[in-house]
Write an enzyme that holds these catalytic residues in place. Structure first.
Site, mmCIF file in Angstrom:
data_model
loop_
_atom_site.group_PDB
_atom_site.id
_atom_site.type_symbol
_atom_site.label_atom_id
_atom_site.label_comp_id
_atom_site.label_asym_id
_atom_site.label_seq_id
_atom_site.Cartn_x
_atom_site.Cartn_y
_atom_site.Cartn_z
ATOM 1 N N CYS A 120 -38.736 -25.243 -23.240
ATOM 2 C CA CYS A 120 -39.782 -26.025 -22.576
ATOM 3 C C CYS A 120 -40.544 -25.129 -21.599
ATOM 4 O O CYS A 120 -39.940 -24.481 -20.735
ATOM 5 C CB CYS A 120 -39.139 -27.199 -21.836
ATOM 6 S SG CYS A 120 -40.166 -27.943 -20.545
ATOM 7 N N CYS A 123 -39.832 -25.946 -17.891
ATOM 8 C CA CYS A 123 -38.514 -25.461 -17.460
ATOM 9 C C CYS A 123 -38.535 -23.951 -17.282
ATOM 10 O O CYS A 123 -37.916 -23.412 -16.360
ATOM 11 C CB CYS A 123 -37.451 -25.848 -18.493
ATOM 12 S SG CYS A 123 -37.298 -27.629 -18.775
#
Length: 382
Positions: A120, A123
């Site tokens: 991600c 993230c």
């Protein structure tokens, strides 16, 4: 340290030798090596460049004591010069390799746990920040299908950062701004800082209820701290501008590029399954059905964000715009060290590593040098 110890020892022994009546010089100061070594603009020593020594004797040398003493000083002086030279050469080599871009270790008692999907981009932004600032943290990889790892949270997105097991930070930009505020000022607790980023309910362009956060791109510091953190006239404004750009534009170029063709979509999901937390059946399903679905969805995303037919061109332009904004005279957007915009852009682009889109970006844009510097700056230290 080693050079300083050698200098002290040599000085003591030299004085003992010179104090003996069998060894006297008309100009003992001229015999001591004069050393000047330049290291990133700073001068060490008091003499001219290189090694220079000279001496004259008041009378012809008589006796073995004089010869021994003079030989000792000459050999010791040369040895000291070589010690300092080699030590500083080694130091310069390390500085050149590292280019002095590591943030200092922080004395903090925060216990951080990051709930994430490894691939991600949001993230990845948080990891880039934590790694650069040398903040130790634990990772909990979340299963993207069941999400059992965050079933305790009413906030169902990642990243989520738990601080000391009690305070929950949501949204990548809020996490980064709140932690930067904490380590820059240290006069407020994380809970107090979190109140500066209120959670708000809003509706997206499709009319769906979403959660947003106020002030999420602002680092909440006092004026004195802000002057130190943002020394340039417009540096704070530029940091916020490019952090927003990373979230509002750059991140939306990732999916259309990594799922651009069926082959690239399959390779991307192979990477996602390999790096993520999937069961065997989930992994098989995600790899083949997910790749097909995302290839189709990427076409919709291309239309939604008004991308060109060849989405690579939008990626190239975005990355080159970023490099141009940094300029030729700076290492990073933040100057000599990365700022929050550098870390955000790097975090987003990093999720493409190992994929065809990443290789193409490196080949067809001017981002390589900056990206290499960011890799070194954020190199994770266990």
């Amino acid at each position: 340290m080693m050079a300083a110890a050698c200098a002290r020892t040599l000085g003591k022994v030299g004085r003992l030798v010179l104090d003996t009546p069998t060894c006297r010089f008309t100009n003992t100061a001229a015999f001591v090596p004069r050393i000047s070594i330049r290291c990133q603009g700073r001068a060490y020593g008091t003499g001219g460049s290189g090694f220079r020594s000279r001496f004259s004797l008041a009378a012809p040398v008589r006796g073995s004591g004089r010869v021994l003493g003079c030989a000792f000083l000459l050999g010791g002086g040369f040895g000291l010069y070589q010690t300092i030279k080699l030590t500083l050469q080694h130091h310069l080599a390390e500085k050149e390799a590292d280019i002095n871009i590591h943030a200092p270790d922080l004395d903090t008692d925060l216990k951080l746990t990051l709930y994430q999907y490894k691939t991600c981009p949001f993230c990845s932004k948080v990891r880039a920040f934590l790694d650069y600032h040398r903040l130790p943290y634990e990772i909990v990889e979340v299963n993207p299908v069941m999400r059992q790892e965050i079933k305790w949270s009413t906030y169902r997105k990642v990243p989520i950062l738990m601080v000391n097991g009690t305070v929950q930070l949501n949204d990548s930009s809020v996490i980064i701004s709140a932690l930067k505020t904490y380590i820059s000022s240290k006069d407020k607790t994380i809970s107090e800082i979190l109140a500066c980023y209120p959670e708000m309910k809003a509706k997206n362009d499709r009319g769906k209820d979403v959660i947003e956060f106020g002030n999420k791109y602002w680092v909440m510091v006092h004026d004195a701290d802000a002057d130190q953190l943002y020394p340039g006239k417009d540096s704070r404004k530029e940091e916020i501008k490019w952090r927003k750009w990373a979230d509002d534009w750059l991140v939306h170029l990732i999916s259309p590029n990594v799922y651009r063709t069926p082959t690239e979509a399959l390779a991307s999901f192979d990477y996602i399954v390999r790096e993520g937390k999937f069961g065997s059946f989930e992994g098989f399903f995600a790899k083949y059905f997910g790749a097909a679905a995302m290839w189709i969805i990427s076409k919709r995303l291309k239309n939604k964000h008004n991308l060109q037919a060849d989405v690579r061109q939008d990626l190239y332009k975005a990355v080159n715009d970023w490099v141009a904004a940094i300029g030729k005279n700076k290492q990073f957007m933040g100057g000599d060290e990365p700022n929050l915009a550098d870390l955000a852009v790097f975090g987003v682009l990093r999720v493409m590593e190992g994929l065809q889109s990443f290789d193409d970006m490196m080949e067809h844009t001017k981002v390589k040098k900056w990206y290499s510097r960011m890799q070194k700056a954020t190199q994770h230290v266990s």
